[in-house]
Design an enzyme around this catalytic site. Structure first.
Site, PDB file in Angstrom:
ATOM      1  N   ASP A  95       0.934  -1.028   0.024  1.00 53.39           N
ATOM      2  CA  ASP A  95      -0.160  -0.101  -0.016  1.00 53.39           C
ATOM      3  C   ASP A  95       0.964   1.364  -0.242  1.00 53.39           C
ATOM      4  OD1 ASP A  95      -2.400  -1.153   0.024  1.00 53.39           O
ATOM      5  OD2 ASP A  95      -2.481  -1.599   1.991  1.00 53.39           O
ATOM      6  N   HIS A 236      -0.235  -7.646  -1.993  1.00 56.21           N
ATOM      7  CA  HIS A 236      -1.699  -8.420  -2.089  1.00 56.21           C
ATOM      8  C   HIS A 236      -2.436  -7.921  -3.518  1.00 56.21           C
ATOM      9  CE1 HIS A 236      -1.967  -4.378  -0.225  1.00 56.21           C
ATOM     10  NE2 HIS A 236      -3.283  -4.396  -0.741  1.00 56.21           N
ATOM     11  N   ARG A 251     -11.217  -0.489   5.850  1.00 51.86           N
ATOM     12  CA  ARG A 251      -9.763  -0.669   5.604  1.00 51.86           C
ATOM     13  C   ARG A 251      -9.120   0.526   6.541  1.00 51.86           C
ATOM     14  NH1 ARG A 251      -5.451  -0.085   0.769  1.00 51.86           N
ATOM     15  NH2 ARG A 251      -5.035   1.817   1.588  1.00 51.86           N
TER      16      ARG A 251
HETATM   17  C1  SIN Z   1      -6.577  -3.272  -1.295  1.00 49.69           C
HETATM   18  O1  SIN Z   1      -5.893  -3.413  -2.105  1.00 49.69           O
HETATM   19  O2  SIN Z   1      -6.476  -2.485  -0.451  1.00 49.69           O
HETATM   20  C2  SIN Z   1      -7.901  -4.098  -1.282  1.00 49.69           C
HETATM   21  C3  SIN Z   1      -7.743  -5.514  -1.066  1.00 49.69           C
HETATM   22  C4  SIN Z   1      -9.358  -6.073  -1.423  1.00 49.69           C
HETATM   23  O3  SIN Z   1     -10.144  -5.454  -1.707  1.00 49.69           O
HETATM   24  O4  SIN Z   1      -9.476  -7.274  -0.847  1.00 49.69           O
END
Ligand code: SIN
Length: 256
Positions: A95, A236, A251
């Site tokens: 991120d 991710h 989040r």
């Molecule tokens: C993200 O990339 O922060 C989101 C991941 C998700 O939607 O599972």
């Protein structure tokens, strides 16, 4: 509290916690150690957490970061609503690496889940680095990469210079010392000092190593899951197979 492994490369689940009543220092230390060791943890059964509970638990990990251009949900600065998969979330990344101090941790709480689909993939950037030859590892340690904000930053009218950062291609984790690849296809535009065309073949090779199946864990969301990942050692990507059904997760990101 019980901690169980979910995959070989990374990922553990944590059972027996109720974060609506908080967490003891001892349990928190165990959860933190498990996260540093395994890169991603899923704390099951946290569907009763309110936004206040999520922010209070997130604050145990460090300073909550307010995203510079994606708005928070009404009344809760620091909580971002994540919904349909999109090209940015579907690409392997960690991120906000376009920031000079990218986020350390991200906490994602399931709110509304589709019956099937919308799983989140996680990859160990440590295992990916370990899988490379000593020669390539040594060369990568000498390189840095240029990370630039995505089209979202430009759409929000941010000055380009505010969303550019240069980071080493290999970074040692501040707590474990483990070396991890720190390049991703969302934000990296080139190796520092190289042209984009020169950079692309090497970067594509490294992205391939990150996404190799044996370096990954696929998280199939269950109601009440609170997933936390370490952005220094993992990447991710969400699987984009949600067709019409609602998918909402909350989040919170923690500054480095
Ligand atoms: C993200 O990339 O922060 C989101 C991941 C998700 O939607 O599972």
């Amino acid at each position: 509290m019980e901690i169980r492994r979910l995959a070989w490369a990374l990922g553990v689940e944590v059972l027996g916690l109720d974060l609506t009543i908080g967490i003891t220092d001892r349990d928190f230390a165990d959860v933190r150690d498990a996260l540093h060791e395994s890169g991603v943890i899923c704390i099951r059964g946290q569907g009763a957490m309110t936004p206040e509970d999520q922010l209070a638990f997130a604050a145990e990990w460090g300073d909550i970061s307010i995203h510079p251009y994606v708005p928070s949900i009404e009344g809760y600065p620091g909580i971002m609503k994540i919904y349909d998969p999109n090209p940015i979330t579907q690409t392997w990344h960690s991120d906000s690496t376009h920031m000079s101090d990218p986020h350390a941790y991200t906490l994602l709480l399931a709110r509304v889940l589709p019956a099937v689909g919308g799983d989140t993939m996680f990859a160990s950037a440590v295992k990916a680095f370990e899988s490379l030859s000593p020669g390539l590892q040594a060369m990568l340690r000498t390189l840095s990469a240029v990370h630039e904000g995505t089209s979202l930053a430009a759409d929000a009218g941010l000055d380009h210079d505010a969303v550019v950062a240069i980071h080493p291609v290999v970074r040692a984790h501040p707590d474990t010392g483990a070396e991890a690849l720190f390049v991703n296809d969302n934000y990296v535009t080139r190796i520092d000092g190289w042209t984009p065309e020169e950079s692309q073949p090497l970067l594509e090779y490294l992205y391939g190593a990150i996404g190799r199946y044996e370096n990954t864990y696929r998280h199939r969301w269950r109601d009440g899951d609170l997933v936390i990942w370490d952005n220094r050692s993992t990447q991710h990507a969400v699987v984009g197979d949600v067709t019409g059904e609602e998918r909402v997760l909350h989040r919170v990101t923690i500054a480095s």
